[in-house]
Design an enzyme around this catalytic site. Structure first.
Site, short mmCIF file in Angstrom:
data_model
loop_
_atom_site.label_atom_id
_atom_site.label_comp_id
_atom_site.label_asym_id
_atom_site.label_seq_id
_atom_site.Cartn_x
_atom_site.Cartn_y
_atom_site.Cartn_z
N HIS A 75 25.84 43.80 34.81
CA HIS A 75 27.15 44.34 35.19
C HIS A 75 28.21 43.92 34.17
O HIS A 75 28.66 42.78 34.17
CB HIS A 75 27.52 43.86 36.58
N SER A 111 33.94 47.61 35.49
CA SER A 111 33.75 47.38 36.92
C SER A 111 34.87 48.09 37.69
O SER A 111 35.08 49.29 37.51
CB SER A 111 33.69 45.88 37.22
N ASP A 139 22.54 47.02 35.63
CA ASP A 139 23.64 46.77 36.56
C ASP A 139 23.11 46.95 37.98
O ASP A 139 22.58 48.01 38.32
CB ASP A 139 24.78 47.75 36.29
#
Length: 579
Positions: free
Chosen positions: A497, A207, A463
């Site tokens: 994610h 991330s 994601d």
């Protein structure tokens, strides 16, 4: 000691030289780096603070021994190590009057493998997470467990609150300068502890940590040999702005208000999201040779799946078994990528995949999100996280954090003007968000390549905040501009994610990266596993009940796809080939 600013200017000059040389740099032979050689902590951990007194701009606050087994990682006992905490560049802001410093933690194994790993953390930082270096769903191993010396930091501000964005230096530290300041300190501390600096240095994160990794690979390539970037939000300001634009679209079909606030989750219920996911799987599952609830050939799926035709259109009331025409229009725009009033895409498109049903929506009376995954990013983050990031950290000039109303900002701010603000700067905020948050030249990694460095990237296909399409575009650009011999991309079907979703999301990509950097062993297929009940790394709540909880699949480097051989146990990775 050179400042982070001077280092940055130096590296930018190097990149400009590389850009001018172009093909000549890409054709240069790549040196093979030698393997790291380990060591042992030279003296007692408790005395480390008193022995290390010459680290510039640094105050060590604690050094303590963590006994063998006191820390567990993935069900395994982590060996004895030294935990050191401290802070760098302590100051008081002339803008908001608040104290700032770069807080950090280092964990130094008693038996060291000769390697340093800089752990990039997620979100807007602000928290010094334990420096263990654990990546890949519910990891069964960690860099610390493998013997790395690991560094973690808060990137220059305390607390996961976007209010730090009013301080110009805090912005720059968060974006890239904290890495430039922390790296030489960490290596000096390692030298004091082991009698030598690390032989090999790595940067890893997912991330925002993946963004940090991308930035390190370009701005600070001289300091790192290998980079592992998960779901890299290297265009984070654009992704956050697009998510706000997506909230506007969802608002147009939301059906309910809660406490006088629009409930975006009613735009597309959990059941309706699962309907879309099920229809994608029904249409695309067999494209890889096996109907197993997974869409491996994602590219082919985008050509055959039709939201308009394959998902039933409601003829009456919404019942979870259909979508209205308006819902389909909104969803089509979300997946295509929200656009400006002039029709220009703000960020990137997203692929249809079987993980769109991941996570569950809902906010209890306490105000914290119940769900995670797609529901979290689509319906909660857009108004509670991306609002503060775009409005206070990235925007020039920033919004005042005093009484900042995230929901109102998300749903009422002019998105076109906000997008323009991502590129703006002024006398006080001298770098725009698209300058301090992103790699200077994302696809130009000649500096890392020409020293023998490598980068491995992984990204969940489902994601919903950072698009795998954006990462695929970066990968193709690297291959064209830098070469095909220093980067690998692993798209992970079904994964959301960084983890979760109907996916085999437990894997170790750090070990293949190390072998590539230090032994020249090019990574190919990597076996990943599902996380069913009882998994030592933690069970995945999105795992379908029909799957074997220990299902394994090969992760294939792009553009290869995992395909069933035609025989063999459908729950085992050995029954699949990457091609």
């Amino acid at each position: 000691m050179p400042t982070a600013q001077s280092l940055s200017r130096f590296y930018v000059q190097v990149f400009l030289m590389g850009a001018l040389s172009g093909a000549a740099h890409a054709a240069a032979p790549v040196p093979q780096l030698s393997p790291a050689i380990g060591g042992v902590l030279s003296e007692d951990c408790g005395s480390l603070i008193s022995r290390v007194t010459s680290l510039p701009h640094t105050q060590l606050t604690l050094s303590e021994t963590i006994k063998d087994g006191a820390l567990q990682q993935g069900g395994q006992a982590v060996a004895e190590h030294c935990r050191v905490t401290g802070k760098m560049y302590e100051r008081t802001s002339p803008i908001d009057g608040k104290p700032y410093a770069i807080g950090f933690e280092m964990r130094l194994p008693k038996n060291w493998n000769g390697r340093f790993l800089h752990q990039g953390n997620g979100g807007i930082d602000g928290v010094v997470h334990p420096a263990v270096g654990a990546f890949g769903g519910g990891p069964l191993t960690s860099a610390l467990h493998q013997g790395f010396a690991v560094l973690s930091s808060d990137a220059g501000h305390a607390g996961a609150n976007p209010a730090f964005g009013v301080d110009p230096q805090a912005r720059l530290d968060y974006g890239y300068q904290a890495v430039g300041k922390l790296t030489p300190m960490a290596k000096a501390l390692i030298e004091a502890a082991y009698g030598k600096k690390p032989d090999r240095s790595y940067f890893a994160g997912c991330s925002n940590g993946g963004r940090h990794a991308m930035v390190a690979a370009t701005r600070y390539f001289e300091d790192y040999d290998g980079v592992l970037a998960g779901a890299p939000g290297y265009n984070l300001p654009l992704a956050a702005t697009a998510n706000l634009a997506g909230a506007r679209l969802y608002q147009s079909v939301a059906t309910r208000e809660v406490n006088n606030h629009i409930d975006l989750a009613t735009a597309l219920t959990d059941k309706e999201r699962q309907l879309v996911a099920d229809k994608v799987v029904a249409r695309c599952d067999a494209l890889d040779g096996l109907q197993d609830g997974m869409v491996q050939d994602v590219a082919a799926c985008q050509k055959v799946f039709s939201l308009k035709k394959d998902v039933p259109t409601c003829q009456g009331e919404r019942d979870g078994m259909c979508l209205t025409g308006a819902q389909k229009d909104v969803l089509a725009q979300i997946f295509a990528g929200p656009k400006t009033r002039k029709g220009e895409r703000i960020y990137a498109s997203f692929p249809f995949d079987g993980g769109f049903g991941g996570g569950r929506s809902g906010v209890p009376s306490g105000g914290s999100p119940v769900g995670s995954g797609v529901a979290f990013w689509e319906f909660f983050a857009s108004t509670n996280l991306d609002s503060g990031a775009t409005g206070i950290i990235f925007k020039v000039p920033p919004e005042s954090p005093v009484n900042f109303q995230g929901l109102e900002f998300s749903l009422k701010t002019d998105v076109d003007a906000l997008l323009k603000a991502m590129y703006a700067s002024n006398e006080l905020y001298t770098e725009s968000a698209m300058s301090f948050m992103t790699p200077p030249h994302p696809t130009d990694m000649t500096g890392l390549r020409n020293k023998g460095g490598k980068i491995v990237v992984y990204h969940g296909v489902s994601d919903s905040i950072f698009s795998v399409h954006d990462t695929e575009a970066w990968f193709k650009g690297v291959q064209k501009r830098t070469g095909t011999d220093m980067a690998k991309l692993y798209p992970i079907p079904g994964m959301g994610h960084c983890s979760g979703g109907p996916a085999t999301d437990q894997f170790d990509l750090l070990t293949p990266l190390v072998k590539w950097v230090e032994q020249g062993v090019v990574p190919e297929r990597v076996v990943a596993s599902a996380r069913g009940a009882g998994n030592a790394g933690g069970a995945n709540p999105d795992l379908p009940s029909t799957w074997d909880g220990a299902r394994t699949r090969p992760l294939c480097p792009s553009p290869k796809v995992a395909r069933y051989k035609g025989s063999g146990d459908p729950e085992k990775a050995e029954s699949f080939v990457c091609k």
